[in-house]
Design a protein around this motif. Structure first.
Motif, PDB file in Angstrom:
ATOM      1  N   GLY A  78     -43.070  15.351  17.068  1.00 42.96           N
ATOM      2  CA  GLY A  78     -43.573  16.805  17.030  1.00 42.96           C
ATOM      3  C   GLY A  78     -44.570  16.964  16.066  1.00 42.96           C
ATOM      4  N   PHE A  79     -45.401  15.953  16.015  1.00 45.01           N
ATOM      5  CA  PHE A  79     -46.701  15.876  15.321  1.00 45.01           C
ATOM      6  C   PHE A  79     -46.315  16.270  13.811  1.00 45.01           C
ATOM      7  N   ALA A  80     -45.209  15.656  13.462  1.00 43.06           N
ATOM      8  CA  ALA A  80     -44.564  15.259  12.214  1.00 43.06           C
ATOM      9  C   ALA A  80     -44.695  13.892  11.724  1.00 43.06           C
ATOM     10  N   ASP A  81     -43.856  13.448  10.603  1.00 41.96           N
ATOM     11  CA  ASP A  81     -43.828  12.050  10.198  1.00 41.96           C
ATOM     12  C   ASP A  81     -42.421  11.802   9.824  1.00 41.96           C
ATOM     13  N   ASP A  82     -42.122  10.473  10.136  1.00 40.36           N
ATOM     14  CA  ASP A  82     -40.493  10.162  10.097  1.00 40.36           C
ATOM     15  C   ASP A  82     -40.269   9.556   8.563  1.00 40.36           C
ATOM     16  N   ASN A  83     -41.179   9.798   7.747  1.00 40.96           N
ATOM     17  CA  ASN A  83     -41.062   9.494   6.249  1.00 40.96           C
ATOM     18  C   ASN A  83     -40.543  10.627   5.365  1.00 40.96           C
ATOM     19  N   ARG A  84     -40.033  10.475   4.320  1.00 44.09           N
ATOM     20  CA  ARG A  84     -39.743  11.588   3.530  1.00 44.09           C
ATOM     21  C   ARG A  84     -40.948  12.241   2.988  1.00 44.09           C
ATOM     22  N   THR A  85     -42.110  11.230   2.555  1.00 49.25           N
ATOM     23  CA  THR A  85     -43.192  11.892   2.308  1.00 49.25           C
ATOM     24  C   THR A  85     -44.157  10.693   2.564  1.00 49.25           C
ATOM     25  N   ARG A  86     -45.562  10.829   2.827  1.00 51.76           N
ATOM     26  CA  ARG A  86     -46.319   9.847   3.574  1.00 51.76           C
ATOM     27  C   ARG A  86     -47.358   9.401   2.400  1.00 51.76           C
TER      28      ARG A  86
END
Length: 329
Positions: A78-86
């Motif tokens: 969804g144009f996000a990231d699957d890490n807590r923070t990048r």
């Protein structure tokens, strides 16, 4: 020839000579939803969107060529990231969870804790040039960024077509405008919930129960409107090392307040909350209501899953372009 026809002919000739872009047409939007606001100094055009799409996936926008916008904002999430923070391009630790970009053009403010960032063009400067934290690491490197893009003949052509009024001059401001134009096209209004509202197909029973719970148990107080956000700043968790809005305003009253995220495609954007501490939808719901029953949790999760627009996350017009200027990339 009438004066009107002469004027129209003159405008047509001017458009041909300057390379002016054709009128932009937004896709079909739900009834009652107007197109997203567009800055007067950055009108939409197909050429500008095409340039912005390519720049969105351009790793040369980072100091060492390792990170693009699309690195953190992945279409499949969804144009996000699957890490807590990048982490940033230079491995600086990230501070906050990466938000999704569905319908980002309608958001009144664009970060978790700075209500002053109200346009996509202004927000671009945060990952490009920001230092708190360092993301793409290009502060003070405007000339280098321009040099990198100008050495690519295709980019030169694309900037000329997208910005005929600037004779194609490549600037960081033009980069921001192109990226803003592309992001305004990231429109997601075709979820099971949307289709149910249009009378095309009812929600599954669990999701329908979950929607009722969502509306009656205070969720919709903050997650309101077509994008499920009031755009406001609220305190949910105890304040630790991130003051949130208080960092921007300087007021202790604002410590721990963060902007309400939208919920479209939320099932794809895990982990959750401003720092990514909630690994699952269930964890995120429990952070809002620790006493929720298992049955209610199941139904609310079913409703949140019904906010997924599968076409949005598979649409090739939003993906990494395979070619530019008639050649494969």
């Amino acid at each position: 020839m009438s004066a009107l026809l002469r004027a129209l002919a003159f405008l047509a000739v001017c458009a041909a000579l300057t390379g002016a872009a054709p009128h932009w047409r937004w896709p079909s939007l739900p009834r009652g939803v107007a197109p997203p606001p567009v800055p007067a100094n950055n009108p939409m055009s197909a050429a500008k969107v095409a340039l912005g799409r390519r720049l969105f996936y351009e790793a040369d926008l980072s100091i060492n060529g390792t990170m693009s916008c699309g690195t953190c904002h992945a279409q499949k999430h969804g144009f996000a990231d699957d890490n807590r923070t990048r982490p940033g391009a230079l491995d600086d630790a990230g501070r906050r969870n990466v938000p999704g970009l569905a319908n980002v053009g309608w958001l009144p403010a664009l970060t978790f804790a700075d209500p002053g960032l109200t346009t996509l063009e202004a927000q671009v400067t945060v990952p490009l040039f920001g230092e708190h934290p360092v993301e793409m690491g290009m502060k003070g490197k405007d000339a280098e960024l321009v040099r990198r893009l100008a050495r690519d003949a295709c980019y030169v052509r694309m900037f000329r077509k997208a910005f005929p009024e600037m004779r194609g001059e490549i600037t960081t401001a033009a980069v921001a405008k192109a990226l803003g134009a592309f992001q305004r096209t990231l429109i997601a209004f075709d979820t099971p919930w949307d289709r149910a509202r249009r009378g095309k197909a009812p929600l599954p029973e669990a999701a329908a129960r979950g929607e009722h719970l969502f509306q009656t148990q205070d969720c919709a107080n903050c997650h309101a409107g077509p994008n499920f956000t009031d755009g406001g700043y609220h305190r949910l968790l105890p304040v630790h090392d991130d003051r949130g809005l208080g960092e921007t305003t300087g007021s202790a009253e604002d410590d721990g307040r963060f902007r309400t995220p939208g919920l479209r495609n939320v099932a794809l954007t895990a982990p959750y909350l401003h720092d990514g501490r909630a690994a699952t939808l269930e964890d995120a719901v429990a952070a809002h209501n620790p006493s929720i029953t298992a049955a209610h949790m199941h139904d609310i999760a079913a409703f949140l899953n019904a906010l997924t627009d599968q076409g949005f996350v598979t649409d090739p017009q939003f993906a990494l372009p395979e070619s530019a200027c008639g050649k494969r990339l």
